[in-house]
Design an enzyme around this catalytic site. Structure first.
Site, PDB file in Angstrom:
ATOM      1  N   PRO A 178       0.797  -1.223   0.000  1.00  0.00           N
ATOM      2  CA  PRO A 178       0.000   0.000   0.000  1.00  0.00           C
ATOM      3  C   PRO A 178       0.834   1.280   0.000  1.00  0.00           C
ATOM      4  CG  PRO A 178      -0.195  -1.136   2.110  1.00  0.00           C
ATOM      5  CD  PRO A 178       0.548  -2.042   1.186  1.00  0.00           C
ATOM      6  N   ASN A 179       0.345   2.222  -0.769  1.00  0.00           N
ATOM      7  CA  ASN A 179       0.898   3.571  -0.887  1.00  0.00           C
ATOM      8  C   ASN A 179       2.247   3.628  -1.591  1.00  0.00           C
ATOM      9  OD1 ASN A 179      -1.279   4.887   0.585  1.00  0.00           O
ATOM     10  ND2 ASN A 179      -0.435   3.841   2.375  1.00  0.00           N
TER      11      ASN A 179
ATOM     12  N   ARG B 291       5.473  10.520  -2.622  1.00  0.00           N
ATOM     13  CA  ARG B 291       4.937  10.377  -1.272  1.00  0.00           C
ATOM     14  C   ARG B 291       6.035  10.625  -0.237  1.00  0.00           C
ATOM     15  NH1 ARG B 291       4.244   4.810   1.722  1.00  0.00           N
ATOM     16  NH2 ARG B 291       3.453   5.594   3.689  1.00  0.00           N
TER      17      ARG B 291
ATOM     18  N   TYR C  53      10.910   8.776   2.180  1.00  0.00           N
ATOM     19  CA  TYR C  53      11.046   7.716   1.187  1.00  0.00           C
ATOM     20  C   TYR C  53      11.878   8.085  -0.035  1.00  0.00           C
ATOM     21  CZ  TYR C  53       7.334   5.913   4.111  1.00  0.00           C
ATOM     22  OH  TYR C  53       6.613   5.480   5.191  1.00  0.00           O
TER      23      TYR C  53
ATOM     24  N   ASN D  74       8.354  -5.166  -0.529  1.00  0.00           N
ATOM     25  CA  ASN D  74       8.107  -4.049   0.364  1.00  0.00           C
ATOM     26  C   ASN D  74       6.616  -4.055   0.635  1.00  0.00           C
ATOM     27  OD1 ASN D  74       7.736  -1.635   1.688  1.00  0.00           O
ATOM     28  ND2 ASN D  74       9.119  -0.478   0.370  1.00  0.00           N
TER      29      ASN D  74
ATOM     30  N   ALA E 161       2.960  -0.789   5.114  1.00  0.00           N
ATOM     31  CA  ALA E 161       2.395  -0.918   6.460  1.00  0.00           C
ATOM     32  C   ALA E 161       1.936  -2.338   6.775  1.00  0.00           C
ATOM     33  CB  ALA E 161       1.245   0.063   6.630  1.00  0.00           C
TER      34      ALA E 161
ATOM     35  N   HIS F  21       3.861  -4.679   9.228  1.00  0.00           N
ATOM     36  CA  HIS F  21       3.700  -4.579  10.674  1.00  0.00           C
ATOM     37  C   HIS F  21       2.351  -5.066  11.170  1.00  0.00           C
ATOM     38  CE1 HIS F  21       7.043  -1.983   9.727  1.00  0.00           C
ATOM     39  NE2 HIS F  21       6.248  -1.196   9.041  1.00  0.00           N
TER      40      HIS F  21
ATOM     41  N   ASP G  27       1.507 -15.717   6.638  1.00  0.00           N
ATOM     42  CA  ASP G  27       1.078 -17.092   6.385  1.00  0.00           C
ATOM     43  C   ASP G  27       1.359 -17.506   4.946  1.00  0.00           C
ATOM     44  OD1 ASP G  27       0.192 -17.320   8.993  1.00  0.00           O
ATOM     45  OD2 ASP G  27      -1.941 -17.155   8.495  1.00  0.00           O
TER      46      ASP G  27
ATOM     47  N   GLU H 268      12.744  -9.014   2.395  1.00  0.00           N
ATOM     48  CA  GLU H 268      11.925  -7.900   2.862  1.00  0.00           C
ATOM     49  C   GLU H 268      12.698  -6.608   2.640  1.00  0.00           C
ATOM     50  OE1 GLU H 268      10.371  -6.248   7.178  1.00  0.00           O
ATOM     51  OE2 GLU H 268      10.528  -8.418   6.903  1.00  0.00           O
TER      52      GLU H 268
ATOM     53  N   HIS I 135      12.685  -2.203   2.859  1.00  0.00           N
ATOM     54  CA  HIS I 135      12.116  -0.932   3.324  1.00  0.00           C
ATOM     55  C   HIS I 135      13.007   0.196   2.838  1.00  0.00           C
ATOM     56  CE1 HIS I 135       9.330  -3.060   5.882  1.00  0.00           C
ATOM     57  NE2 HIS I 135      10.349  -3.816   6.267  1.00  0.00           N
TER      58      HIS I 135
ATOM     59  N   ARG J  61      12.684   4.406  13.119  1.00  0.00           N
ATOM     60  CA  ARG J  61      11.444   5.186  13.083  1.00  0.00           C
ATOM     61  C   ARG J  61      10.906   5.377  14.497  1.00  0.00           C
ATOM     62  NH1 ARG J  61       8.899   4.788   7.827  1.00  0.00           N
ATOM     63  NH2 ARG J  61       7.274   6.109   8.699  1.00  0.00           N
TER      64      ARG J  61
ATOM     65  N   ARG K 181       6.240   0.271  13.824  1.00  0.00           N
ATOM     66  CA  ARG K 181       7.024   0.101  12.596  1.00  0.00           C
ATOM     67  C   ARG K 181       8.311  -0.687  12.813  1.00  0.00           C
ATOM     68  NH1 ARG K 181       4.741   2.764   8.295  1.00  0.00           N
ATOM     69  NH2 ARG K 181       3.446   4.530   8.836  1.00  0.00           N
TER      70      ARG K 181
END
Length: 152
Positions: free
Chosen positions: A12-13, A20, A25, A79, A82, A85, A92, A103, A105, A112, A117
């Site tokens: 998301p985002n 953004r 970022y 990535n 949100a 977290h 799963d 992963e 970020h 942060r 987070r």
């Protein structure tokens, strides 16, 4: 001469990368990734084929991870935004699909200020985490996946 097919998966985002909250970022978008991968892999860049997918929907991300398994992808650079977290469902999915995943970020999530987070539900199901290097985090994750396969 492609040897490795990797999925770059964004949650998301992250469709607004480069626009953004650039103070957190950065100002680069996904269009910068091929150059960064070349910077990291050099002459080996042609051995890697990247596919991209972004969704704000948790279910669509799960569907795409399952599809990556069916397609025989060699790895996923993920990535989850949100959802990193909060999503047991993504954790799963990663636990069963048996596709190496890194992963990613853009920011250093451990630095942060929001304690939430600093927790990752997906982290226990990935081969490693790259965080805090902006868009270069994605390129470093691609490099890590290549190295992971060469150890096998």
């Amino acid at each position: 001469m492609t040897r490795y097919r990797f999925l770059i998966l964004n949650g998301p985002n992250l469709g607004a990368l480069g626009k953004r909250q650039p103070e957190i970022y950065g100002t680069s978008g996904m269009d910068a990734l091929p150059f960064l991968v070349h910077k990291v892999l050099g002459d080996r860049t042609d051995e890697v084929e990247l596919s991209y997918f972004q969704s704000n929907s948790e279910g669509a991300l799960i569907d795409r991870l399952e599809q990556a398994r069916e397609e025989g992808m060699h790895g996923v650079v993920f990535n989850a935004g949100a959802y990193t977290h909060t999503s047991l469902a993504l954790a799963d999915c990663l636990a069963w699909i048996n596709v190496p995943c890194v992963e990613v970020h853009l920011s250093n999530v451990l630095a942060r200020s929001e304690p939430l987070r600093q927790k990752s539900y997906i982290g226990r199901h990935v081969i490693g985490v790259v965080a805090g290097f902006g868009m270069m985090s994605y390129a470093l994750a691609v490099q890590a996946l290549v190295q992971h396969h060469e150890k096998e």
